[in-house]
Design a protein around this motif. Structure first.
Motif, PDB file in Angstrom:
ATOM      1  N   GLY A 195      20.057   4.711   8.537  1.00  0.00           N
ATOM      2  CA  GLY A 195      20.836   4.399   7.351  1.00  0.00           C
ATOM      3  C   GLY A 195      19.968   3.713   6.319  1.00  0.00           C
ATOM      4  N   GLU A 196      20.371   3.808   5.054  1.00  0.00           N
ATOM      5  CA  GLU A 196      19.585   3.201   3.984  1.00  0.00           C
ATOM      6  C   GLU A 196      19.505   1.693   4.117  1.00  0.00           C
ATOM      7  OE1 GLU A 196      21.005   4.430   0.221  1.00  0.00           O
ATOM      8  OE2 GLU A 196      20.482   6.553   0.500  1.00  0.00           O
ATOM      9  N   ASP A 197      20.476   1.095   4.812  1.00  0.00           N
ATOM     10  CA  ASP A 197      20.473  -0.353   4.981  1.00  0.00           C
ATOM     11  C   ASP A 197      19.893  -0.759   6.337  1.00  0.00           C
ATOM     12  OD1 ASP A 197      22.544   0.766   6.434  1.00  0.00           O
ATOM     13  OD2 ASP A 197      23.895  -0.943   6.142  1.00  0.00           O
TER      14      ASP A 197
ATOM     15  N   TYR B 106       0.850  -1.184   0.000  1.00  0.00           N
ATOM     16  CA  TYR B 106       0.000   0.000   0.000  1.00  0.00           C
ATOM     17  C   TYR B 106       0.887   1.235   0.000  1.00  0.00           C
ATOM     18  CZ  TYR B 106      -3.707   3.233   1.119  1.00  0.00           C
ATOM     19  OH  TYR B 106      -4.586   4.276   1.065  1.00  0.00           O
ATOM     20  N   PRO B 107       0.776   2.108  -0.993  1.00  0.00           N
ATOM     21  CA  PRO B 107       1.803   3.136  -1.195  1.00  0.00           C
ATOM     22  C   PRO B 107       1.744   4.341  -0.272  1.00  0.00           C
ATOM     23  CG  PRO B 107       0.102   3.310  -2.865  1.00  0.00           C
ATOM     24  CD  PRO B 107      -0.225   2.081  -2.074  1.00  0.00           C
ATOM     25  N   TRP B 108       0.622   4.597   0.381  1.00  0.00           N
ATOM     26  CA  TRP B 108       0.491   5.870   1.072  1.00  0.00           C
ATOM     27  C   TRP B 108       0.308   5.696   2.575  1.00  0.00           C
ATOM     28  CZ3 TRP B 108       2.315   9.023  -2.147  1.00  0.00           C
ATOM     29  CH2 TRP B 108       2.021   8.934  -3.508  1.00  0.00           C
ATOM     30  N   TYR B 109       1.189   4.957   3.209  1.00  0.00           N
ATOM     31  CA  TYR B 109       1.138   4.796   4.654  1.00  0.00           C
ATOM     32  C   TYR B 109       2.263   5.601   5.291  1.00  0.00           C
ATOM     33  CZ  TYR B 109       4.962   1.526   3.844  1.00  0.00           C
ATOM     34  OH  TYR B 109       6.141   0.960   3.475  1.00  0.00           O
ATOM     35  N   TRP B 110       2.219   5.743   6.615  1.00  0.00           N
ATOM     36  CA  TRP B 110       3.335   6.375   7.310  1.00  0.00           C
ATOM     37  C   TRP B 110       4.601   5.593   6.950  1.00  0.00           C
ATOM     38  CZ3 TRP B 110       1.521  10.679   9.172  1.00  0.00           C
ATOM     39  CH2 TRP B 110       0.283  10.755   9.800  1.00  0.00           C
ATOM     40  N   GLY B 111       5.533   6.211   6.276  1.00  0.00           N
ATOM     41  CA  GLY B 111       6.730   5.505   5.852  1.00  0.00           C
ATOM     42  C   GLY B 111       7.894   5.746   6.785  1.00  0.00           C
ATOM     43  N   PRO B 112       8.924   4.890   6.754  1.00  0.00           N
ATOM     44  CA  PRO B 112      10.114   5.111   7.572  1.00  0.00           C
ATOM     45  C   PRO B 112      10.745   6.473   7.315  1.00  0.00           C
ATOM     46  CG  PRO B 112      10.121   2.899   6.672  1.00  0.00           C
ATOM     47  CD  PRO B 112       8.986   3.619   6.008  1.00  0.00           C
ATOM     48  N   ASP B 113      10.645   6.976   6.073  1.00  0.00           N
ATOM     49  CA  ASP B 113      11.250   8.262   5.764  1.00  0.00           C
ATOM     50  C   ASP B 113      10.504   9.420   6.426  1.00  0.00           C
ATOM     51  OD1 ASP B 113       9.028   7.843   4.183  1.00  0.00           O
ATOM     52  OD2 ASP B 113       9.864   8.799   2.402  1.00  0.00           O
ATOM     53  N   TYR B 114       9.275   9.192   6.872  1.00  0.00           N
ATOM     54  CA  TYR B 114       8.561  10.215   7.629  1.00  0.00           C
ATOM     55  C   TYR B 114       9.247  10.452   8.974  1.00  0.00           C
ATOM     56  CZ  TYR B 114       4.817  12.380  10.409  1.00  0.00           C
ATOM     57  OH  TYR B 114       4.094  13.213  11.223  1.00  0.00           O
ATOM     58  N   TRP B 115       9.829   9.367   9.512  1.00  0.00           N
ATOM     59  CA  TRP B 115      10.423   9.420  10.844  1.00  0.00           C
ATOM     60  C   TRP B 115      11.924   9.695  10.826  1.00  0.00           C
ATOM     61  CZ3 TRP B 115       6.923   9.898  14.425  1.00  0.00           C
ATOM     62  CH2 TRP B 115       5.663   9.323  14.241  1.00  0.00           C
ATOM     63  N   GLY B 116      12.578   9.474   9.704  1.00  0.00           N
ATOM     64  CA  GLY B 116      14.018   9.685   9.648  1.00  0.00           C
ATOM     65  C   GLY B 116      14.617   8.983   8.451  1.00  0.00           C
ATOM     66  N   MET B 117      15.912   8.693   8.513  1.00  0.00           N
ATOM     67  CA  MET B 117      16.612   8.096   7.383  1.00  0.00           C
ATOM     68  C   MET B 117      16.786   6.591   7.603  1.00  0.00           C
ATOM     69  SD  MET B 117      19.489  11.034   6.593  1.00  0.00           S
ATOM     70  CE  MET B 117      20.088  10.114   5.173  1.00  0.00           C
ATOM     71  N   TRP B 118      15.675   5.868   7.416  1.00  0.00           N
ATOM     72  CA  TRP B 118      15.705   4.413   7.476  1.00  0.00           C
ATOM     73  C   TRP B 118      15.315   3.847   6.118  1.00  0.00           C
ATOM     74  CZ3 TRP B 118      14.038   7.119  11.855  1.00  0.00           C
ATOM     75  CH2 TRP B 118      14.728   6.837  13.034  1.00  0.00           C
ATOM     76  N   GLY B 119      15.838   2.686   5.803  1.00  0.00           N
ATOM     77  CA  GLY B 119      15.591   2.095   4.501  1.00  0.00           C
ATOM     78  C   GLY B 119      14.327   1.267   4.413  1.00  0.00           C
TER      79      GLY B 119
END
Length: 211
Positions: free
Chosen positions: A165-167, A123-136
């Protein structure tokens, strides 16, 4: 630890056997399911950030959020319960050790079995990790499998102190799924939703930073 209180019109796929509910007790309440990472010490995560809106999961191609009075009352029930457990709400995401995200399944049926990532992977429009910071991506330290339908609330607590981190995956250290029959009354729907939030915390005595 997995806990489930069976109530009206919700189907969950779980690994544990559950006692059959008394049908006379099912009307007008939500099924409440909770799960958590047993390795997380919530006493070390004393601050949290809660957005001022509820993500609406539906058929829209663009993200939609509930911000009205009903949403604010439900969000306030989350804030009240967190405060009662000793957590302090902060207005700055970068000052919080926990992030609390609340979503509502508005008008679509979704099924998810989780053992490797976030509940909304498809589902494309959920709270994403990038909303909270730099997580992959997401990281669940526990396995969750359930189904949900229109009228379901989903909430996750994410550990914002995790290495970025991205990883790196953003750990979801606690989650709940609350589902049940909808009423024609907005007031009643708000009340059963806040009752379900209270039940989610009642199921989670470990969710505290009090001594």
């Amino acid at each position: 630890m997995k806990k489930l209180i069976p109530i009206l019109l919700a189907a969950f796929t779980l690994t544990a056997c559950e006692k059959q509910a008394d049908l006379d007790e099912l009307d007008g309440r939500y099924v409440v399911y909770t799960n958590h990472d047993p390795q997380t010490n919530f006493g070390n995560l004393s601050t949290y950030y809660l957005p001022d809106s509820i993500l609406l999961i539906g058929n829209s191609e663009q993200p939609e959020y509930a911000t009205g009075q009903q949403a604010q009352e439900i969000l306030q029930s989350w804030a009240d319960n967190m405060e009662s457990r000793g957590f302090k709400r902060t207005s700055q995401r970068n000052q919080a050790s926990l992030g609390l995200q609340v979503s509502y399944v508005e008008n679509s049926y979704h099924f998810t079995a989780i053992g490797w990532g976030g509940w909304g992977w498809d589902y494309p429009w959920y709270w994403g990790p990038d909303y909270w910071g730099m997580w992959g991506g997401w990281y669940y330290p526990f396995v969750v499998s359930y189904s949900y339908n229109t009228g379901t609330y989903l909430a996750e607590l994410v550990n914002l102190t995790a290495p970025q981190g991205e990883d790196k995956g953003l750990p979801v250290v606690w989650n709940t799924c609350m589902s049940g029959a909808l009423s024609s009354s907005t007031r009643l729907n708000t009340q059963i939703a806040t009752d379900a939030v209270n039940e989610a915390f009642a199921q989670s005595p470990y969710l505290t930073c009090q001594p």
